[in-house]
Design an enzyme around this catalytic site. Structure first.
Site, PDB file in Angstrom:
ATOM      1  N   MET A  30       0.768  -1.180   0.012  1.00  0.00           N
ATOM      2  CA  MET A  30       0.064   0.050   0.236  1.00  0.00           C
ATOM      3  C   MET A  30       0.800   1.315   0.168  1.00  0.00           C
ATOM      4  O   MET A  30       0.374   2.328   0.511  1.00  0.00           O
ATOM      5  CB  MET A  30      -0.901  -0.021   1.325  1.00  0.00           C
ATOM      6  CG  MET A  30      -1.891  -1.223   1.144  1.00  0.00           C
ATOM      7  SD  MET A  30      -3.448  -0.900   2.082  1.00  0.00           S
ATOM      8  CE  MET A  30      -2.936  -0.684   3.627  1.00  0.00           C
ATOM      9  N   GLY A  36      11.449  -2.579   5.126  1.00  0.00           N
ATOM     10  CA  GLY A  36      10.716  -4.042   5.240  1.00  0.00           C
ATOM     11  C   GLY A  36      10.205  -4.511   3.916  1.00  0.00           C
ATOM     12  O   GLY A  36      10.395  -5.776   3.376  1.00  0.00           O
ATOM     13  N   HIS A  37       9.742  -3.381   3.011  1.00  0.00           N
ATOM     14  CA  HIS A  37       9.177  -3.678   1.561  1.00  0.00           C
ATOM     15  C   HIS A  37      10.631  -4.065   0.634  1.00  0.00           C
ATOM     16  O   HIS A  37      10.531  -4.927   0.007  1.00  0.00           O
ATOM     17  CB  HIS A  37       8.383  -2.823   1.003  1.00  0.00           C
ATOM     18  CG  HIS A  37       7.137  -2.196   1.656  1.00  0.00           C
ATOM     19  ND1 HIS A  37       6.989  -0.955   2.443  1.00  0.00           N
ATOM     20  CD2 HIS A  37       5.747  -2.875   1.806  1.00  0.00           C
ATOM     21  CE1 HIS A  37       5.842  -0.964   2.848  1.00  0.00           C
ATOM     22  NE2 HIS A  37       5.002  -2.208   2.502  1.00  0.00           N
ATOM     23  N   GLN A 150       6.105 -11.436   7.205  1.00  0.00           N
ATOM     24  CA  GLN A 150       5.705 -11.981   8.621  1.00  0.00           C
ATOM     25  C   GLN A 150       5.106 -11.057   9.487  1.00  0.00           C
ATOM     26  O   GLN A 150       4.424 -11.442  10.412  1.00  0.00           O
ATOM     27  CB  GLN A 150       6.845 -12.844   9.225  1.00  0.00           C
ATOM     28  CG  GLN A 150       6.206 -13.823  10.387  1.00  0.00           C
ATOM     29  CD  GLN A 150       7.548 -14.005  11.503  1.00  0.00           C
ATOM     30  OE1 GLN A 150       8.620 -14.608  10.845  1.00  0.00           O
ATOM     31  NE2 GLN A 150       7.244 -13.920  12.614  1.00  0.00           N
ATOM     32  N   ASP A 152       2.928  -9.124   9.255  1.00  0.00           N
ATOM     33  CA  ASP A 152       1.414  -9.273   9.179  1.00  0.00           C
ATOM     34  C   ASP A 152       1.144 -10.928   9.221  1.00  0.00           C
ATOM     35  O   ASP A 152       0.646 -11.408   8.247  1.00  0.00           O
ATOM     36  CB  ASP A 152       0.652  -8.866   8.134  1.00  0.00           C
ATOM     37  CG  ASP A 152       1.055  -7.218   8.054  1.00  0.00           C
ATOM     38  OD1 ASP A 152       0.534  -6.414   8.866  1.00  0.00           O
ATOM     39  OD2 ASP A 152       1.846  -6.612   7.188  1.00  0.00           O
TER      40      ASP A 152
HETATM   41  O1  PAF Z   1       0.020  -5.833   3.556  1.00  0.00           O
HETATM   42  C1  PAF Z   1      -0.424  -4.762   2.925  1.00  0.00           C
HETATM   43  O2  PAF Z   1       0.026  -3.665   2.643  1.00  0.00           O
HETATM   44  C2  PAF Z   1      -1.999  -5.029   2.270  1.00  0.00           C
HETATM   45  O3  PAF Z   1      -2.746  -5.620   3.342  1.00  0.00           O
HETATM   46  C3  PAF Z   1      -1.934  -5.695   1.066  1.00  0.00           C
HETATM   47  C4  PAF Z   1      -1.331  -7.098   1.379  1.00  0.00           C
HETATM   48  C5  PAF Z   1      -1.056  -4.941   0.141  1.00  0.00           C
HETATM   49  C6  PAF Z   1      -3.229  -5.672   0.374  1.00  0.00           C
HETATM   50  O4  PAF Z   1      -3.722  -4.293   0.292  1.00  0.00           O
END
Ligand code: PAF
Length: 283
Positions: A30, A36-37, A150, A152
């Site tokens: 998002m 982390g990303h 992980q 989430d």
């Molecule tokens: O973890 C997130 O950033 C969101 O829940 C996702 C998986 C991109 C879905 O919108």
């Protein structure tokens, strides 16, 4: 890096790659990207031929309107980071591209028990929204591999269930990647950008609680450690929502530590208006 906005354009590009036998790694986000990303993109680069990262703030997964409205949007910085990490394809769709038939038109998914506990219980409708958007993005990108954090933990389980419910049409393999933390242990999250400086200093308390649960698993009963964590969080200005332990394989909640099972500790707590979650595998 190529940037796409529409389903038709990205599908055109990716179907060519697929015909050439290339694997496609997908990192859905998002935005408000952070290291982390970055770890997901880098892992996807190691494992697949082409990394696609989507940036879409999905309205249907916010059970709280204010949370949606204040969700950080850092588009320019996101693009710069994706370039730096070597992402090959960025997908920045609009709401109309993701939900051409409207936001209420998607399938309903039966996530069963997962929808009734922890995040499912505290955020009604949240996992339906996550399922709806990830299902749609999977149908657009058709990835061979999907990379999620992980951090989430419950969301990862929901997505595994989603793949089963959809009968995994693209034979997508889900990779759950380790949580990336700041030096004081705070799990990286886009929501950390919303913390004031004093809140940011206190935010590492969540990780301290998780570590304390981990270190006391063979000496104390969970109810005692849970009470200590709830008190500590409250003393540090948090409003805790849950401090729980669960079986890490199916997320069934546990009353007490059970060394025979693989366990995970999970915490959700609000500091000011910012809601943070984190978890730690215990054994
Ligand atoms: O973890 C997130 O950033 C969101 O829940 C996702 C998986 C991109 C879905 O919108």
């Amino acid at each position: 890096m190529i940037i796409f906005k529409t389903e038709a354009d990205i599908q055109n590009y990716l179907s060519d790659l697929r015909l050439k036998g290339k694997s496609i790694g997908f990192v859905p986000t998002m935005g408000a990207l952070h290291a982390g990303h970055g770890s997901l993109v880098i892992k996807a680069k190691d494992e697949t031929d082409c990394v696609v990262c989507s940036v879409f703030v999905n309205p249907t997964q916010f059970n709280d309107k204010v949370d949606f409205e204040k969700y950080p949007i850092t588009r320019e910085a996101d693009l710069a980071l994706l370039l730096e990490w070597g992402c090959q394809v960025a997908f920045f769709p609009d709401v109309e591209d993701v939900y051409p038939n409207g936001m209420n038109a998607g399938s309903e998914f039966d996530f069963g028990y997962l929808n009734t506990i922890l995040e499912g219980e505290k955020r009604p409708g949240h996992f339906q929204g996550v399922g709806q958007v990830v299902s749609r993005l999977l149908d657009i990108v058709k990835p061979s591999d999907l990379f999620m954090g992980q951090k989430d933990f419950q969301q990862c389980m929901v997505i595994q269930k989603l793949l089963e419910l959809k009968e995994n049409p693209y034979q997508t393999k889900l990779h759950i990647c380790p949580t990336v933390r700041d030096a004081d242990g705070l799990a990286m999250s886009s929501r950390n950008k919303l913390l004031s400086e004093p809140q940011r200093t206190l935010a590492a308390t969540i990780y301290q609680c998780l570590v304390s649960i981990q270190s006391k698993q063979s000496t104390d009963s969970f109810s005692v450690v849970q009470r200590e964590c709830l008190d500590l969080l409250t003393n540090k200005d948090f409003i805790p929502e849950y401090v729980s332990i669960a079986d890490a394989n199916n997320l069934s909640l546990l009353e007490d530590f059970d060394a025979k099972r693989k366990m995970v500790a999970l915490i959700a707590a609000k500091i000011g208006s910012v809601r943070l979650i984190d978890n730690l595998l215990l054994n």
